[in-house]
Design a protein around this motif. Sequence first.
Motif, PDB file in Angstrom:
ATOM      1  N   ARG A  18       0.812  -1.220   0.000  1.00  6.78           N
ATOM      2  CA  ARG A  18       0.000   0.000   0.000  1.00  6.78           C
ATOM      3  C   ARG A  18       0.843   1.267   0.000  1.00  6.78           C
ATOM      4  N   PHE A  19       1.847   1.323   0.857  1.00  4.99           N
ATOM      5  CA  PHE A  19       2.646   2.544   0.961  1.00  4.99           C
ATOM      6  C   PHE A  19       3.361   2.834  -0.354  1.00  4.99           C
ATOM      7  N   ARG A  20       3.902   1.783  -0.983  1.00  2.00           N
ATOM      8  CA  ARG A  20       4.583   1.975  -2.258  1.00  2.00           C
ATOM      9  C   ARG A  20       3.606   2.509  -3.319  1.00  2.00           C
ATOM     10  N   PHE A  21       2.418   1.950  -3.349  1.00  2.00           N
ATOM     11  CA  PHE A  21       1.396   2.397  -4.298  1.00  2.00           C
ATOM     12  C   PHE A  21       1.071   3.871  -4.045  1.00  2.00           C
ATOM     13  N   TYR A  22       0.936   4.190  -2.751  1.00  3.08           N
ATOM     14  CA  TYR A  22       0.635   5.561  -2.348  1.00  3.08           C
ATOM     15  C   TYR A  22       1.700   6.514  -2.886  1.00  3.08           C
ATOM     16  N   VAL A  23       2.962   6.148  -2.713  1.00  9.28           N
ATOM     17  CA  VAL A  23       4.058   7.020  -3.157  1.00  9.28           C
ATOM     18  C   VAL A  23       4.065   7.131  -4.679  1.00  9.28           C
ATOM     19  N   ILE A  24       3.827   6.016  -5.356  1.00  7.77           N
ATOM     20  CA  ILE A  24       3.808   6.057  -6.822  1.00  7.77           C
ATOM     21  C   ILE A  24       2.694   6.972  -7.325  1.00  7.77           C
ATOM     22  N   ALA A  25       1.511   6.832  -6.766  1.00  3.67           N
ATOM     23  CA  ALA A  25       0.389   7.690  -7.175  1.00  3.67           C
ATOM     24  C   ALA A  25       0.711   9.156  -6.898  1.00  3.67           C
ATOM     25  N   LEU A  26       1.324   9.396  -5.732  1.00  2.00           N
ATOM     26  CA  LEU A  26       1.702  10.765  -5.373  1.00  2.00           C
ATOM     27  C   LEU A  26       2.706  11.336  -6.372  1.00  2.00           C
ATOM     28  N   ILE A  27       3.700  10.506  -6.728  1.00  2.00           N
ATOM     29  CA  ILE A  27       4.718  10.968  -7.678  1.00  2.00           C
ATOM     30  C   ILE A  27       4.075  11.285  -9.034  1.00  2.00           C
ATOM     31  N   PHE A  28       3.162  10.442  -9.476  1.00  2.00           N
ATOM     32  CA  PHE A  28       2.483  10.716 -10.744  1.00  2.00           C
ATOM     33  C   PHE A  28       1.721  12.037 -10.681  1.00  2.00           C
ATOM     34  N   LEU A  29       1.063  12.270  -9.569  1.00  2.00           N
ATOM     35  CA  LEU A  29       0.301  13.519  -9.432  1.00  2.00           C
ATOM     36  C   LEU A  29       1.240  14.729  -9.470  1.00  2.00           C
ATOM     37  N   VAL A  30       2.298  14.675  -8.678  1.00  2.00           N
ATOM     38  CA  VAL A  30       3.219  15.811  -8.598  1.00  2.00           C
ATOM     39  C   VAL A  30       3.904  16.037  -9.946  1.00  2.00           C
ATOM     40  N   ALA A  31       4.312  14.942 -10.591  1.00  2.00           N
ATOM     41  CA  ALA A  31       4.980  15.073 -11.891  1.00  2.00           C
ATOM     42  C   ALA A  31       4.023  15.654 -12.930  1.00  2.00           C
ATOM     43  N   THR A  32       2.783  15.180 -12.921  1.00  2.00           N
ATOM     44  CA  THR A  32       1.790  15.708 -13.865  1.00  2.00           C
ATOM     45  C   THR A  32       1.605  17.204 -13.656  1.00  2.00           C
ATOM     46  N   TYR A  33       1.482  17.586 -12.385  1.00  2.00           N
ATOM     47  CA  TYR A  33       1.248  19.002 -12.083  1.00  2.00           C
ATOM     48  C   TYR A  33       2.419  19.868 -12.559  1.00  2.00           C
ATOM     49  N   ILE A  34       3.640  19.428 -12.247  1.00  2.00           N
ATOM     50  CA  ILE A  34       4.818  20.210 -12.645  1.00  2.00           C
ATOM     51  C   ILE A  34       4.897  20.305 -14.175  1.00  2.00           C
ATOM     52  N   PHE A  35       4.638  19.179 -14.820  1.00  2.00           N
ATOM     53  CA  PHE A  35       4.648  19.171 -16.281  1.00  2.00           C
ATOM     54  C   PHE A  35       3.572  20.111 -16.842  1.00  2.00           C
ATOM     55  N   TYR A  36       2.390  20.073 -16.271  1.00  2.00           N
ATOM     56  CA  TYR A  36       1.298  20.932 -16.759  1.00  2.00           C
ATOM     57  C   TYR A  36       1.628  22.408 -16.581  1.00  2.00           C
TER      58      TYR A  36
END
Lengths: 257, 349
Positions: free
Chosen positions: B178-196
Amino acid sequence: MTARETIIETQNLSKHFGGLAAVDDVSIKIETGTLHAIIGPNGAGKTTFFNLLSGNLKPTTGKVFYKGQDITGKPIYRMIHMGIGRSFQITNIFPNLTVHENIRLASQAMEDKNFRFLMDTTKMQTVEERTAIVIEKVGLSRQADIPARVLPHGDQRKLELGIILAPDPELLLLDEPTAGMATDQVPELITLIQEVQQSDDKTVILVEHNMNVVMKVSDRITVMHQGKILAEGTPAEIAANHEVQTAYLGGLYDLNT
Amino acid sequence: MTTNSNFLTRNRGILIFFVVMLLAPFLIGLLEGSSPAVVLANEGGLSKFLEGLGIEIFILAIFALSFDLLFGITGLLSFGHAMFFAVAAYLTGIALKTLQLPFWQVTLLVLLAAIVQALLFSIVLPRVKGITFTLVSLGLASVFHIIVMSSDMINLTGADVGLQGVPTPAFINPASERFRFYVIALIFLVATYIFYRRFVASPTGRVCVAIRENEDRAKMLGYSTTTFKVVAMIISSITASIAGMLHALYQPIISPTVADLGFTVTALLIVLIGGVGTLSGAIVGAFGFRLLDFTLRRFLGESASFVTGSVYVIFVLFVPYGIIGTLRLEKLSTRAGWKELFSRIRGNA
Ligand SMILES: Nc1ncnc2c1ncn2[C@@H]1O[C@H](COP(=O)(O)OP(=O)(O)OP(=O)(O)O)[C@@H](O)[C@H]1O
Ligand SMILES: [Mg+2]
């Protein structure tokens, strides 16, 4: 005057709206480097004629040639890249964007970096420089960072002109650039248009209702009436033209007074 | 290193968000008396549960960001946006369960499908504008919803029951990792935001904004606006597909509700709550939306949806610029906000 090159030419150009021929079989040649005015009463077809030149409307019949090349039916977004810029009778800007961004977007269009979607726009130096020059030229430096919608009407007209100047086109189609402007602001804008035209040897086609202005600044004048060309010539010829006098100029302008 | 410090200052807000979110499970762990080691081993009770809620919010936020890129930035109101998410979710599920493809092939397939869909929308893009585009996009997505729901497809999609028993790869198993999934989802969100954020500040992004403001003018400036809309559409569909794929990996059941209009409306609501065209509003809105829904459901049970619905309507009515939009304005300007919202929904046809 020695014969100069033709920059834009129409052949038997017509535009029908239902039964109405808004532009009716117009063949015209505009010489490079001249300021050519198009006048005529309301509804004469001047704006429609511009729309045909700029590709905003497709002609019912006839053709448009730019520097000898058939441009009839070319997409609108190609026009500026060929060197044709166009302003509107009814202000057509980006009202929610700043003055700077309005002009900047117009300059940016001439770059080939428009699909670099990770590049920082503020780092496009030539664009920024060009933007600053144009803002200065149209006298909007102090308003550069405010949204275009809050500008007074006269300043919005200047912005509209700035948008045309930014990409530095060879041919400028200006549809009543002073429309709705306070009378005391008109000379300034007209002077600016003259300056641009003369200093860079550009061609300007100007639709304008103010006869004093037209007579003073134009190299040649075309008179339109009910979609047709009624007369064409130098300001003096037009002023002396009896047909024009009776059809249009009579009450509005008289050279002898 | 100037570029580095620039990156840090430019993205300070989202990086603080990243760190806070990264630490949050451990803080919650401490509150309930689990050591960081316990949290890392996914043996915490509350912390693990809240990580799950966090994952759902991150996925919603990524989806809402992709919607804001089209609606808030480019001015395209698509009522078929859920399709991007749902196609990715179902494709992930089917590819893992029925086709039993390796994970990298699944990812490739999902990305390919995202591009194909964006191009499908792009066929209609130059032809229809404003509200017509909205309706056409709804039509396209409805076709997909009907296919998913049809009983002929029951073996593949599970029809109205949903797709169950998708074998999630062990390294991101949402139960044991669960924690790993949480971090991966978080990274995708942050990366998407920075890219946008970068995209919106780029020449391409500025033209998208120009299209939103006055497409005809943008054309006359010399931009082939359709091409820019297609670019925005492809980026948006890939983003929504990443969210959909994460959803399929996280949820035990892929429900067909992710393919219907309601899910697009969820994205619209999130963006309205957060602030249209602000990007960060998509993240704030996703938190607001999911947390309100979660809290009310706890206390009111099923009737909560009526209350939440009313809350959103009232909120949007009085705060039309959304949370972030209003903060930026530093004042509430309801009427101007309404005018702007209306003009956006109408599109510049
Ligand atoms: N899109 C349209 N559909 C139908 N009729 C139109 C359209 N555009 C213009 N017309 C008509 O064509 C005629 C010419 O209009 P146009 O706007 O070209 O005149 P104009 O010379 O620019 O007039 P003004 O000096 O008032 O600007 C008018 O009778 C007008 O009503
Ligand atoms: Mg006109």
